[in-house]
Design an enzyme around this catalytic site. Structure first.
Site, PDB file in Angstrom:
ATOM      1  N   TYR A 110      44.640  39.683  24.976  1.00 14.02           N
ATOM      2  CA  TYR A 110      44.539  40.885  24.983  1.00 14.02           C
ATOM      3  C   TYR A 110      45.110  41.666  26.258  1.00 14.02           C
ATOM      4  O   TYR A 110      44.990  42.826  26.163  1.00 14.02           O
ATOM      5  CB  TYR A 110      42.751  41.359  25.210  1.00 14.02           C
ATOM      6  CG  TYR A 110      42.011  40.511  24.290  1.00 14.02           C
ATOM      7  CD1 TYR A 110      42.064  41.037  22.644  1.00 14.02           C
ATOM      8  CD2 TYR A 110      41.343  39.450  24.290  1.00 14.02           C
ATOM      9  CE1 TYR A 110      41.331  40.354  21.886  1.00 14.02           C
ATOM     10  CE2 TYR A 110      40.468  38.938  23.455  1.00 14.02           C
ATOM     11  CZ  TYR A 110      40.593  39.268  22.271  1.00 14.02           C
ATOM     12  OH  TYR A 110      39.676  38.743  21.218  1.00 14.02           O
ATOM     13  N   HIS A 115      43.956  48.925  25.038  1.00 16.06           N
ATOM     14  CA  HIS A 115      42.634  48.706  25.406  1.00 16.06           C
ATOM     15  C   HIS A 115      42.376  48.351  26.768  1.00 16.06           C
ATOM     16  O   HIS A 115      41.150  48.553  27.349  1.00 16.06           O
ATOM     17  CB  HIS A 115      41.726  48.297  24.039  1.00 16.06           C
ATOM     18  CG  HIS A 115      40.321  48.628  24.043  1.00 16.06           C
ATOM     19  ND1 HIS A 115      40.092  49.964  24.226  1.00 16.06           N
ATOM     20  CD2 HIS A 115      39.312  47.809  23.237  1.00 16.06           C
ATOM     21  CE1 HIS A 115      38.745  50.172  23.974  1.00 16.06           C
ATOM     22  NE2 HIS A 115      38.246  48.960  23.169  1.00 16.06           N
ATOM     23  N   PHE A 171      33.755  41.152  27.482  1.00 18.95           N
ATOM     24  CA  PHE A 171      34.323  41.892  26.425  1.00 18.95           C
ATOM     25  C   PHE A 171      33.750  43.339  26.422  1.00 18.95           C
ATOM     26  O   PHE A 171      32.894  43.579  26.877  1.00 18.95           O
ATOM     27  CB  PHE A 171      33.829  41.107  25.096  1.00 18.95           C
ATOM     28  CG  PHE A 171      34.958  40.053  24.880  1.00 18.95           C
ATOM     29  CD1 PHE A 171      36.306  40.123  24.386  1.00 18.95           C
ATOM     30  CD2 PHE A 171      34.451  38.781  24.987  1.00 18.95           C
ATOM     31  CE1 PHE A 171      36.936  38.953  24.252  1.00 18.95           C
ATOM     32  CE2 PHE A 171      35.278  37.698  25.105  1.00 18.95           C
ATOM     33  CZ  PHE A 171      36.609  37.665  24.471  1.00 18.95           C
ATOM     34  N   ASN A 201      32.674  45.587  24.569  1.00 17.41           N
ATOM     35  CA  ASN A 201      31.451  46.211  23.950  1.00 17.41           C
ATOM     36  C   ASN A 201      30.121  45.989  24.925  1.00 17.41           C
ATOM     37  O   ASN A 201      29.052  46.361  24.823  1.00 17.41           O
ATOM     38  CB  ASN A 201      30.927  45.506  22.532  1.00 17.41           C
ATOM     39  CG  ASN A 201      31.942  45.889  21.700  1.00 17.41           C
ATOM     40  OD1 ASN A 201      32.806  46.994  22.024  1.00 17.41           O
ATOM     41  ND2 ASN A 201      32.098  45.457  20.306  1.00 17.41           N
ATOM     42  N   ASP A 221      41.131  53.350  28.628  1.00 22.23           N
ATOM     43  CA  ASP A 221      41.904  53.836  27.892  1.00 22.23           C
ATOM     44  C   ASP A 221      41.292  55.127  27.175  1.00 22.23           C
ATOM     45  O   ASP A 221      39.914  55.155  27.098  1.00 22.23           O
ATOM     46  CB  ASP A 221      42.274  53.001  26.917  1.00 22.23           C
ATOM     47  CG  ASP A 221      40.969  52.522  25.949  1.00 22.23           C
ATOM     48  OD1 ASP A 221      40.210  52.068  26.534  1.00 22.23           O
ATOM     49  OD2 ASP A 221      41.095  52.587  24.698  1.00 22.23           O
TER      50      ASP A 221
END
Length: 185
Positions: free
Chosen positions: A9, A14, A59, A61, A86
């Site tokens: 990632y 993001h 992560f 969330n 972001d």
């Protein structure tokens, strides 16, 4: 800084929050990154203030869990917490700072709101632009920056790092003004 952990990632739009805090740590000679508070933490000084930079490893969330754990340990008022993240609704390369507010569908901010028990924290919203079609949003947000975007992104992150002392000093307006001058001057 908000983002998702792992090399997979690392270059996603993001993850621009991670990129920003990493650049601040590098520019201002923060100590080494270490595992703490369900995240990666670097300590340093900005504008005479002791600052912790945190990259939650939970992560996006679940980012709020790590942020809340660190804030409670330090007994920080939530107004002293700044989230770099972001922002889909800002043009790429634009930066805005605000205190409180809604989450605009951002799951990292939603988690922070829930875990901190309020919306008083400050936000450095880093524009990633909108792909103009709803069906392309997920791919855009979770996609890597294009080669043509790397140089402007590098300049933007460098400017954020250079002007970060104003954030630590509590002068969000000066941060935004000096950032704009640095990028457009």
């Amino acid at each position: 800084g908000l983002g998702n952990p792992g090399e997979r990632y690392a270059r996603h739009r993001h993850n621009v929050g991670f990129m920003a805090v990493e650049r601040i740590a590098q520019r201002h000679g923060f100590g080494p990154w270490r595992q703490r508070f369900q995240g990666r933490l670097a300590e340093g000084v900005l504008a005479g203030e002791r600052v912790w930079l945190l990259e939650p490893q939970t992560f996006m969330n679940e980012s709020g869990r790590a942020v809340a754990e660190a804030a409670r340990f330090m007994k920080l008022p939530f107004g002293d917490v700044i989230a770099f993240h972001d922002e889909l609704d800002l043009a790429s390369g634009k930066v805005r700072v605000k205190a409180g507010g809604g989450v605009a569908g951002h799951n990292g901010l939603r988690s922070m709101d829930a875990c901190l028990g309020g919306k008083e924290f400050r936000r450095v919203r880093i524009g990633i632009g909108h792909p103009r079609h709803k069906d392309r949003v997920t791919g855009h947000v979770l996609g890597n920056y294009h080669k043509s975007e790397v140089e402007p992104l590098t300049d933007l992150l460098g400017a954020i790092a250079a002007e970060a002392t104003w954030l630590a000093d509590g002068d969000d307006v000066r941060f935004q003004n000096d950032l704009a001058l640095r990028l457009n001057g």
